[in-house]
Each structure stands twice: as structure tokens, then as C-alpha cells.
Enzyme design. Structure first.
Site, mmCIF file in Angstrom:
data_model
loop_
_atom_site.group_PDB
_atom_site.id
_atom_site.type_symbol
_atom_site.label_atom_id
_atom_site.label_comp_id
_atom_site.label_asym_id
_atom_site.label_seq_id
_atom_site.Cartn_x
_atom_site.Cartn_y
_atom_site.Cartn_z
ATOM 1 N N ARG A 1 11.136 -1.385 10.946
ATOM 2 C CA ARG A 1 10.107 -0.984 11.894
ATOM 3 C C ARG A 1 10.011 -2.002 13.019
ATOM 4 O O ARG A 1 10.097 -3.205 12.784
ATOM 5 C CB ARG A 1 8.759 -0.882 11.175
ATOM 6 C CG ARG A 1 8.612 0.384 10.385
ATOM 7 C CD ARG A 1 7.408 0.372 9.498
ATOM 8 N NE ARG A 1 6.207 -0.166 10.128
ATOM 9 C CZ ARG A 1 5.012 -0.164 9.542
ATOM 10 N NH1 ARG A 1 4.859 0.344 8.344
ATOM 11 N NH2 ARG A 1 3.961 -0.665 10.161
ATOM 12 N N LYS B 1 0.839 -1.217 0.000
ATOM 13 C CA LYS B 1 0.000 0.000 0.000
ATOM 14 C C LYS B 1 0.868 1.260 0.000
ATOM 15 O O LYS B 1 0.622 2.187 -0.757
ATOM 16 C CB LYS B 1 -0.930 0.031 1.232
ATOM 17 C CG LYS B 1 -1.903 -1.124 1.325
ATOM 18 C CD LYS B 1 -2.896 -0.927 2.470
ATOM 19 C CE LYS B 1 -2.262 -0.922 3.846
ATOM 20 N NZ LYS B 1 -1.640 -2.189 4.252
HETATM 21 P P1 AMP Z 1 0.786 0.739 9.207
HETATM 22 O O1 AMP Z 1 1.967 1.624 9.048
HETATM 23 O O2 AMP Z 1 -0.389 1.160 8.382
HETATM 24 O O3 AMP Z 1 1.111 -0.721 9.049
HETATM 25 O O4 AMP Z 1 0.310 0.932 10.739
HETATM 26 C C1 AMP Z 1 1.161 0.616 11.826
HETATM 27 C C2 AMP Z 1 0.364 0.568 13.110
HETATM 28 O O5 AMP Z 1 -0.243 1.851 13.369
HETATM 29 C C3 AMP Z 1 -0.790 -0.416 13.117
HETATM 30 O O6 AMP Z 1 -0.388 -1.742 13.422
HETATM 31 C C4 AMP Z 1 -1.676 0.191 14.210
HETATM 32 O O7 AMP Z 1 -1.149 -0.061 15.497
HETATM 33 C C5 AMP Z 1 -1.542 1.685 13.943
HETATM 34 N N1 AMP Z 1 -2.537 2.170 12.953
HETATM 35 C C6 AMP Z 1 -2.291 2.650 11.701
HETATM 36 N N2 AMP Z 1 -3.423 3.000 11.075
HETATM 37 C C7 AMP Z 1 -4.432 2.743 11.953
HETATM 38 C C8 AMP Z 1 -5.847 2.873 11.896
HETATM 39 N N3 AMP Z 1 -6.479 3.330 10.799
HETATM 40 N N4 AMP Z 1 -6.559 2.482 12.984
HETATM 41 C C9 AMP Z 1 -5.950 2.035 14.088
HETATM 42 N N5 AMP Z 1 -4.622 1.862 14.212
HETATM 43 C C10 AMP Z 1 -3.858 2.216 13.153
#
Ligand code: AMP
Length: 224
Positions: A160, A13
């Protein structure tokens, strides 16, 4: 133009969002990046979000919706934007519908990046992210020119904390339970396009782009 990118962690994404943004100059709103920045800066939001993000759980909807509402009303979002990692629960999707109704805005298309478990694990364990510009690399498929340094800006590359294998499994469980139902949520609204995300970035972008032309939000092939 408002686009949502939906899919499991590791589906690509972020990479696709950055490519669309670079080519048509609309911002990416990546809630994960906003939360990680807040954690790094130790803001009030960061303090709340930290334990959720590090353990691979979702940050409670109320905080995420507030972040998004603030961000989409900034001036650079007037022409449109790309959501990466939002919405992630049916409740967030419903809240977003209400915010958009109030702001008189519409989702043009939701792209669901579907990929296999093997691809997810191999992508996430080899993923490195630039601490300065957010560029994403894969040590196997798209390595930086110099180890640990961003080819684009020279920033430091890191893995990360939530890309460790145990946390990846937790994030996938959360995804299957909380986020996957959004596929049928947007299918019912007739705005969902499914893309096989194992076929390489350029092919995936072509499908995405053709769909945007088909639904009339982009007039010509300015991407190619
Ligand atoms: P990502 O970078 O999108 O993989 O997000 C990393 C982490 O941020 C996720 O595992 C959640 O802990 C938090 N996070 C990101 N986007 C959301 C969202 N829309 N709702 C809730 N938690 C989020």
C-alpha cells in the site's frame, strides 16, 4: 452481532476481521478498503479521499459516516458485521451511536488490539495486500507461496502507498491524537475488551471468541 476492531495501523485488525468473517459469515466493513476502491475507480468519493489517504490523514467525518450508513443498511448486514478502521474519531463514534439508535441496533463488543511501536513498523513495512481478494500477507511472518502473487486467488500483491515509513509515522500520530481517545469512550460504556496484539493470531482469536461467548452473543465453540 456487531463488533468494532480498534487499534493502531498494523495491529492486525484486517487479518482478525477476515478470520471472524470467514468463520461466522458476517461481512467486514473496512472503511480503508472502501476508500481505496473508490480511489482506484476514480469515483467522486475517490477524488475527494485520495489526498487524505495517500498522506496518511483522516478523510473528513461527513464522507466516512455517509459511506458507513449506506453500507450497513445493505441486506448482507442484517445478521451483523465487523467494523475494521471505523470509527476513528470521537465524532464518528457519536454519529455511529445516533445512526444505531435510529436503526435500533447495538454494538456488542469493541476489541482494542494493543501493540508495540516496533511490531507496528515491522508489520506494516512487510505487509502486502492482494489487489483482487484483499488477502493480507506479511513477507516475514506469513509470506505468499509465490512472490508477488496471492496464494488464495492468484491476484497481484502490492504494498500500500501509505505503508511507506514516512506515512506510517504520520498515520501513527493521527491515530494517537484522534483514535486513541475512543478506548476510554467505549470503556465508559463497558463494552471494551483489550487484547495484547503481539501474541499471535490464534491466541488473539481465542480471547476474542471467549469474550463473545461470555457476553452471550455466541452460544458455543463453533470456531474451534
Ligand atoms: P486503513 O486501511 O484502515 O489503514 O485506512 C487507510 C486510510 O483510509 C487512512 O489512513 C485514512 O486516510 C482513510 N480512512 C480509513 N478509515 C477511515 C475513517 N474511519 N475515518 C477517516 N479516514 C479513514
Amino acid at each position: 452481532m456487531i463488533i468494532i476492531l480498534l487499534g493502531p495501523p498494523g495491529a492486525g485488525k484486517g487479518t482478525i476481521a477476515n478470520e471472524i468473517s470467514r468463520r461466522i459469515s458476517i461481512p467486514v466493513i473496512a472503511t480503508g478498503n472502501i476508500l481505496r476502491n473508490a480511489i482506484d475507480k476514480n469515483t467522486d468519493l475517490g477524488k475527494i479521499a485520495k489526498s487524505f489517504v495517500v498522506s496518511g490523514k483522516l478523510v473528513p467525518d461527513e464522507f466516512v459516516i455517509r459511506i458507513v450508513e449506506d453500507r450497513i443498511t445493505e441486506s448482507d448486514c442484517e445478521k451483523g458485521f465487523i467494523f475494521d478502521g471505523f470509527p476513528r474519531t470521537t465524532n464518528q463514534a457519536r454519529e455511529l451511536d445516533m445512526v444505531f439508535k435510529r436503526l435500533d441496533r447495538n454494538i456488542d463488543q469493541v476489541f482494542y488490539l494493543d501493540t508495540s511501536y516496533e511490531t507496528i513498523i515491522s508489520r506494516l513495512s512487510a505487509r502486502r495486500v492482494c489487489t483482487k481478494c484483499g488477502a493480507i500477507y506479511n513477507l516475514k511472518y506469513d509470506p505468499p507461496e509465490k512472490d508477488d502473487l496471492c496464494t488464495k486467488c492468484g491476484g497481484k500483491l502490492i504494498q500500500r502507498a501509505d505503508d511507506q515509513e514516512d506515512t506510517i509515522k504520520k498515520r501513527l500520530d493521527v491515530y494517537n491524537e484522534e483514535t486513541l481517545p475512543l478506548v476510554s469512550y467505549y470503556e465508559k460504556k463497558n463494552i471494551l475488551t483489550k487484547i495484547n496484539a503481539d501474541q499471535g493470531l490464534e491466541n488473539e482469536l481465542k480471547i476474542l471468541w471467549n469474550r463473545l461467548i461470555e457476553i452471550g452473543v455466541i452460544q458455543n465453540n463453533i470456531l474451534w
